[in-house]
Design a protein around this motif. Structure first.
Motif, short mmCIF file in Angstrom:
data_model
loop_
_atom_site.label_atom_id
_atom_site.label_comp_id
_atom_site.label_asym_id
_atom_site.label_seq_id
_atom_site.Cartn_x
_atom_site.Cartn_y
_atom_site.Cartn_z
N SER A 83 0.85 -1.18 0.00
CA SER A 83 0.00 0.00 0.00
C SER A 83 0.89 1.24 0.00
N ARG A 84 0.36 2.32 -0.60
CA ARG A 84 1.13 3.57 -0.63
C ARG A 84 0.19 4.75 -0.57
N ARG A 85 0.60 5.77 0.17
CA ARG A 85 -0.10 7.06 0.24
C ARG A 85 0.96 8.13 -0.02
N THR A 86 0.71 8.98 -1.02
CA THR A 86 1.68 10.01 -1.40
C THR A 86 1.05 11.38 -1.31
N GLU A 87 1.78 12.33 -0.73
CA GLU A 87 1.38 13.73 -0.70
C GLU A 87 2.54 14.54 -1.24
N GLN A 88 2.22 15.55 -2.05
CA GLN A 88 3.27 16.36 -2.68
C GLN A 88 2.92 17.82 -2.59
N PHE A 89 3.95 18.64 -2.36
CA PHE A 89 3.84 20.09 -2.42
C PHE A 89 5.10 20.61 -3.07
N GLY A 90 4.95 21.27 -4.21
CA GLY A 90 6.11 21.83 -4.89
C GLY A 90 7.19 20.79 -5.16
N HIS A 91 8.35 21.03 -4.62
CA HIS A 91 9.50 20.16 -4.87
C HIS A 91 9.69 19.08 -3.80
N ILE A 92 8.73 18.94 -2.89
CA ILE A 92 8.86 17.90 -1.86
C ILE A 92 7.67 16.97 -1.91
N ALA A 93 7.91 15.74 -1.50
CA ALA A 93 6.83 14.75 -1.42
C ALA A 93 7.10 13.86 -0.22
N HIS A 94 6.00 13.34 0.32
CA HIS A 94 6.09 12.37 1.41
C HIS A 94 5.29 11.14 1.03
N VAL A 95 5.88 9.98 1.23
CA VAL A 95 5.24 8.71 0.90
C VAL A 95 5.18 7.84 2.14
N TRP A 96 3.98 7.33 2.45
CA TRP A 96 3.83 6.26 3.44
C TRP A 96 3.74 4.98 2.62
N SER A 97 4.69 4.09 2.78
CA SER A 97 4.74 2.85 2.00
C SER A 97 4.71 1.66 2.95
N THR A 98 3.61 0.92 2.90
CA THR A 98 3.48 -0.27 3.74
C THR A 98 4.09 -1.45 3.00
N TYR A 99 4.90 -2.23 3.71
CA TYR A 99 5.64 -3.31 3.06
C TYR A 99 5.47 -4.64 3.77
N GLU A 100 5.75 -5.70 3.02
CA GLU A 100 5.90 -7.05 3.54
C GLU A 100 7.28 -7.53 3.12
N SER A 101 7.98 -8.20 4.03
CA SER A 101 9.32 -8.71 3.73
C SER A 101 9.32 -10.24 3.75
N GLY A 114 5.80 -3.70 7.83
CA GLY A 114 6.07 -2.42 8.46
C GLY A 114 5.68 -1.27 7.56
N ILE A 115 6.07 -0.07 7.98
CA ILE A 115 5.76 1.13 7.21
C ILE A 115 7.04 1.94 7.02
N ASN A 116 7.28 2.35 5.78
CA ASN A 116 8.35 3.27 5.43
C ASN A 116 7.76 4.67 5.34
N SER A 117 8.43 5.64 5.94
CA SER A 117 8.12 7.05 5.78
C SER A 117 9.23 7.61 4.90
N ILE A 118 8.88 8.02 3.68
CA ILE A 118 9.89 8.39 2.69
C ILE A 118 9.72 9.86 2.33
N GLN A 119 10.82 10.62 2.42
CA GLN A 119 10.81 12.03 2.04
C GLN A 119 11.60 12.17 0.75
N LEU A 120 11.01 12.89 -0.21
CA LEU A 120 11.58 13.03 -1.54
C LEU A 120 11.78 14.50 -1.89
N PHE A 121 12.74 14.76 -2.78
CA PHE A 121 13.03 16.10 -3.27
C PHE A 121 13.14 16.06 -4.78
N HIS A 122 12.51 17.04 -5.44
CA HIS A 122 12.61 17.16 -6.89
C HIS A 122 13.53 18.33 -7.21
N ASP A 123 14.60 18.06 -7.97
CA ASP A 123 15.61 19.10 -8.27
C ASP A 123 15.33 19.87 -9.54
N GLY A 124 14.17 19.70 -10.10
CA GLY A 124 13.82 20.37 -11.35
C GLY A 124 13.81 19.42 -12.53
#
Length: 151
Positions: A83-101, A114-124
């Motif tokens: 499962s994944r939930r993504t929110e984005q504003f401008g050049h940043i995004a946050h993803v909640w990614s639920t995983y199975e290993s 578990g759950i990954n909290s992922i922070q992303l940056f867009h450089d253009g």
């Protein structure tokens, strides 16, 4: 052994934060290294000792690889996003990614979720992983239903 691939980072262009999140997590294949911004951090939460509370273990990409590579080589490791939930504003995004290993890709049941909290940056021109911070599921902290459903 995982190695940095200098040529791939110039060829890899990711226009959406969702594929980056999906491809940047998992068994640590060499191409994933090029998805991390210089200085990126991987932060598992873990118990340093049997009777200790959870604490973040802040690692750079090379430190994370050094920590997990022997385990992956011996035990095998396959991570599947469920499962994944993504929110984005401008050049940043946050993803909640639920995983199975799993230890093997064809294992019927995961040995961990578990759950990954992922922070992303867009450089253009592309998205970069800045931080992946995660916690595995436990009896004390089960994964809430809202993070298992698509959202």
């Amino acid at each position: 052994m995982l190695r940095r691939s200098t040529g791939l980072s110039q060829r890899l262009t990711i226009r959406s934060p969702d594929p980056l999140a999906r491809n940047g997590i998992g068994s640590g294949s060499a191409h994933c290294i090029t998805l991390y911004y210089p200085g990126a951090r991987l932060i598992p939460t873990a118990k340093p000792g049997e009777n200790d509370d959870l604490v973040p273990q802040i690692l750079d990409v090379d430190g994370f690889i050094a920590r997990v590579e022997p385990y992956f080589a011996e035990q095998g490791f396959y991570e599947k996003e469920i499962s994944r939930r993504t929110e984005q504003f401008g050049h940043i995004a946050h993803v909640w990614s639920t995983y199975e290993s799993r230890h093997n890709a064809d294992d019927r049941e995961p040995f961990m979720r578990g759950i990954n909290s992922i922070q992303l940056f867009h450089d253009g021109s592309r998205w970069w992983i800045m931080t992946i911070y995660w916690q595995q599921e436990s009896l004390v902290d089960p994964i809430p239903a809202k993070y298992v459903k698509a959202g």
